[in-house]
Design an enzyme around this catalytic site. Structure first.
Site, PDB file in Angstrom:
ATOM      1  CG  HIS A 178      -6.810   4.785  -1.986  1.00 22.74           C
ATOM      2  ND1 HIS A 178      -5.331   4.469  -1.230  1.00 22.74           N
ATOM      3  CD2 HIS A 178      -6.838   4.247  -3.211  1.00 22.74           C
ATOM      4  CE1 HIS A 178      -4.603   4.073  -2.288  1.00 22.74           C
ATOM      5  NE2 HIS A 178      -5.672   3.917  -3.363  1.00 22.74           N
ATOM      6  CG  ASP A 225      -1.755   0.795   1.604  1.00 23.51           C
ATOM      7  OD1 ASP A 225      -1.987   1.238   0.232  1.00 23.51           O
ATOM      8  OD2 ASP A 225      -3.089   0.869   1.609  1.00 23.51           O
ATOM      9  CG  HIS A 226      -1.076   4.954   0.644  1.00 22.92           C
ATOM     10  ND1 HIS A 226      -1.511   6.242   0.052  1.00 22.92           N
ATOM     11  CD2 HIS A 226      -2.471   3.863   0.513  1.00 22.92           C
ATOM     12  CE1 HIS A 226      -2.944   6.240  -0.359  1.00 22.92           C
ATOM     13  NE2 HIS A 226      -3.260   4.988   0.450  1.00 22.92           N
ATOM     14  CD  GLU A 243      -3.162   8.491  -3.430  1.00 20.36           C
ATOM     15  OE1 GLU A 243      -4.294   8.993  -3.088  1.00 20.36           O
ATOM     16  OE2 GLU A 243      -3.219   7.682  -2.973  1.00 20.36           O
ATOM     17  CG  HIS A 262      -6.434   7.551   3.672  1.00 15.85           C
ATOM     18  ND1 HIS A 262      -5.480   8.420   2.980  1.00 15.85           N
ATOM     19  CD2 HIS A 262      -6.843   6.283   2.739  1.00 15.85           C
ATOM     20  CE1 HIS A 262      -5.067   7.991   2.167  1.00 15.85           C
ATOM     21  NE2 HIS A 262      -5.997   6.355   1.875  1.00 15.85           N
ATOM     22  N   GLY A 263      -8.947   7.067   6.697  1.00 17.59           N
ATOM     23  CA  GLY A 263      -9.972   7.278   8.568  1.00 17.59           C
ATOM     24  C   GLY A 263     -11.148   6.791   7.864  1.00 17.59           C
ATOM     25  CG  ASP A 287       0.571   8.441  -1.945  1.00 15.65           C
ATOM     26  OD1 ASP A 287       0.207   9.460  -2.659  1.00 15.65           O
ATOM     27  OD2 ASP A 287      -0.143   8.156  -0.398  1.00 15.65           O
ATOM     28  CG  ASN A 346      -6.748   0.180  -0.776  1.00 13.39           C
ATOM     29  OD1 ASN A 346      -7.146  -0.273  -2.066  1.00 13.39           O
ATOM     30  ND2 ASN A 346      -5.290   0.984  -0.521  1.00 13.39           N
ATOM     31  CD  GLU A 392      -3.826   4.705   5.095  1.00 16.10           C
ATOM     32  OE1 GLU A 392      -3.102   3.207   4.462  1.00 16.10           O
ATOM     33  OE2 GLU A 392      -4.727   4.594   4.738  1.00 16.10           O
TER      34      GLU A 392
END
Length: 340
Positions: free
Chosen positions: A249, A95-96, A161, A212-213, A131, A271, A169
């Protein structure tokens, strides 16, 4: 089944796009969360993606050395063994990874897989994410070109991205504002730099208000219909219909309608991290509160070994996280869609 080969992974993504469903991509940080993800996919009869972020890999590498590559390689090697016991196809993804961590994470992993492929083996991971959303689009795409070529040589798919996802994140933070929406011009510039598959396959994490979150409903304005505009804009210029394999995302808390709109417009991977983190931790917290006198040696007592044995509460955590993966597979319509 063994971890997906490059050929199987490509077929998985093609099937998702054609069938308008997507694979849950579950972040893991341990062998225990890996098993929970695999169990969830198996119970949902869904193929899927397991992914490891830079922070997850650092955690996996142990707090003594905090080595991201060691952590990622160790879990991937474990996954190649343990996944054979589950009746689904699983792809491994990182990931990222922002610019300042490329040399300590993605580039070494790409090099390792390239050596494996030269030796007649399959790559260790099936895809990696770059990313570059914190960089200018020009710099982002310049680095993406280099990584895509290396990924192509290693039989690996690159995820890019190109514009920011809001929230935070693994230390990468973006404000929640109008920059969270990718434009058709951004998409055209991406194709001009990375091609339409002839330079190597890539997944596109476009921004349509993603954050995110986890947020309460109404705090985030998602526009998944924007993905159609990006596809149509690129198709009009380059003549290839539905050119992008999109990644969703920041999907925690999204409505069913938003998810279905995203699927209809080309999302093949979504994700999921925040929701599965909570699902894993919640029963552990419940166990500790309910059995505090057993997990703690209080008032001169010796506690209850069966209460503080990590296997006791670990089994609860695995089952809960697996159940959340099943929910994700149903939401994304991958449940029951495993390859035979």
């Amino acid at each position: 089944m063994p971890i997906a080969t490059p050929e199987v992974y490509n077929e998985m993504l093609d099937r998702a796009k054609a069938g308008k469903f997507a694979y849950p991509a579950i972040n893991v940080t341990s062998s225990q969360t890996l098993n929970a993800a695999l169990r969830g996919f198996a119970e949902a009869e869904s193929d899927g993606i397991v992914q490891i972020s830079t922070g997850g890999a650092e955690f996996l590498g142990g707090q003594y050395s905090k080595d991201m590559v060691t952590g990622a390689v160790a879990l991937a090697e474990y996954a190649h063994i343990i996944a054979e016991k589950y009746p689904v196809n699983i792809a491994l993804h990182t990931d990222h990874c922002p610019k300042d961590k490329l040399d300590g994470y993605v580039r070494p992993l790409l090099a390792l897989s390239e050596e494996r492929v030269k030796a007649g083996r399959n790559p260790l991971f099936q895809s990696h994410m770059w990313d570059g959303s914190a960089e200018t689009l020009a710099d982002n795409l310049e680095i993406a070109q280099e990584l895509l070529e290396q990924a192509r040589r290693a039989n690996i798919i690159l995820e890019v991205e190109i514009t920011p996802t809001g929230g935070e994140e693994d230390g990468v933070t973006h404000e929640i504002n109008d920059s969270l929406y990718t434009t058709v011009d951004d998409a055209i510039r991406t194709v001009e730099a990375l091609g339409l598959g002839e330079k190597g396959r890539y997944l596109l994490a476009a921004s349509f208000g993603n954050v995110h979150g986890v947020y309460k409903p109404g705090n985030v304005v998602l526009r998944p219909e924007l993905l159609k505009e990006l596809n149509d804009g690129v198709a009009a210029k380059f003549g290839k219909q539905s050119p992008f394999d999109f990644v969703f995302h920041g999907g925690s808390g999204s409505s069913e309608e938003e998810i279905l709109t995203a699927l209809e417009n080309g999302v093949v991977k979504m994700n999921i991290d925040t929701d599965t983190q909570y699902a894993f931790t919640r029963p552990v917290a419940g166990h500790m509160f309910a059995h505090y006198d057993g997990v703690l040696k209080i008032d001169g007592e010796v506690g209850d070994k069966k209460a503080y044995d990590p296997r006791t509460w670990g089994k609860l955590a695995e089952a809960s996280m697996a159940a959340r993966v099943v929910v994700a597979a149903n939401n994304l319509r991958s449940a029951g869609n495993k390859m035979k």
